[in-house]
Scaffold this active site. Structure first.
Site, mmCIF file in Angstrom:
data_model
loop_
_atom_site.group_PDB
_atom_site.id
_atom_site.type_symbol
_atom_site.label_atom_id
_atom_site.label_comp_id
_atom_site.label_asym_id
_atom_site.label_seq_id
_atom_site.Cartn_x
_atom_site.Cartn_y
_atom_site.Cartn_z
ATOM 1 C CB VAL A 207 8.434 4.902 -1.228
ATOM 2 C CG1 VAL A 207 9.302 5.768 -0.316
ATOM 3 C CG2 VAL A 207 8.603 5.325 -2.680
ATOM 4 N N GLY B 192 0.789 -1.228 0.000
ATOM 5 C CA GLY B 192 0.000 0.000 0.000
ATOM 6 C C GLY B 192 0.816 1.270 0.000
ATOM 7 C CG HIS B 193 4.083 3.814 1.851
ATOM 8 N ND1 HIS B 193 5.378 4.219 1.628
ATOM 9 C CD2 HIS B 193 3.478 4.855 2.453
ATOM 10 C CE1 HIS B 193 5.547 5.442 2.098
ATOM 11 N NE2 HIS B 193 4.411 5.848 2.598
ATOM 12 C CG PHE B 194 3.118 5.476 -2.321
ATOM 13 C CD1 PHE B 194 2.040 5.937 -1.581
ATOM 14 C CD2 PHE B 194 4.376 5.989 -2.053
ATOM 15 C CE1 PHE B 194 2.208 6.921 -0.618
ATOM 16 C CE2 PHE B 194 4.545 6.966 -1.084
ATOM 17 C CZ PHE B 194 3.476 7.432 -0.366
#
Length: 157
Positions: free
Chosen positions: A64, A57-59
């Site tokens: 990252v 989820g990041h990203f």
């Protein structure tokens, strides 16, 4: 550095780190300790892989490592400095140190899968159960993050 008979030899691997810190997957963020000067400094490593759960989820499409996790990893390295320093002195009943303050956090480059983070943590002072540390993270010799950390000792059950 003279060695105590039960002091861990370098490098200190993840199984040995788990003897020193309470963190476990997915929150153990230090893979190895490669240098230690008791009560002074520690150098630790983390291999960043695409398999890290936070990259989902990041990203999406542009993975990252979250800055807050880089700070947590530096705090874990500071905890290893305190735990290893106590072990070096022969004290095995050492308290846990909890992160209580972060100052001057700076991020200068993204950390992505394939990077190896190098944490360099120095102890500024340790007085009455309060430790102040200066920490920085590097990838390929370039600083990507830095901060000052304050940790408080608390005996665990």
């Amino acid at each position: 550095m003279s060695e105590k008979s039960d002091f861990m030899a370098l490098p200190i691997n993840v199984e040995q780190i788990q003897e020193l810190l309470p963190h476990r997957y997915p929150f153990l963020l230090v893979d190895r300790v490669v240098e230690i000067v008791p009560d002074v400094s520690v150098v630790a490593l983390k291999n960043v892989t695409i398999n890290e759960p936070f990259f989902q989820g990041h990203f999406p499409g542009h993975p990252v490592m979250p800055g807050v996790l880089i700070i947590e990893a530096m705090a874990q390295a500071a905890g290893l400095l305190t735990q290893l320093s106590r072990r070096f002195k022969g004290d095995k009943g050492s308290p846990l140190f909890y992160l209580v303050k972060v100052d001057n956090a700076r991020f200068s480059a993204p950390v992505v899968p394939g990077d190896q983070l190098r944490f360099e943590v120095s102890q500024k002072r340790l007085v009455r159960g309060m430790g102040l540390f200066v920490a920085r993270s590097l990838v390929d010799g370039k600083e990507v993050a830095s901060c000052e950390l304050m940790c408080a000792a608390r005996a665990h059950k």
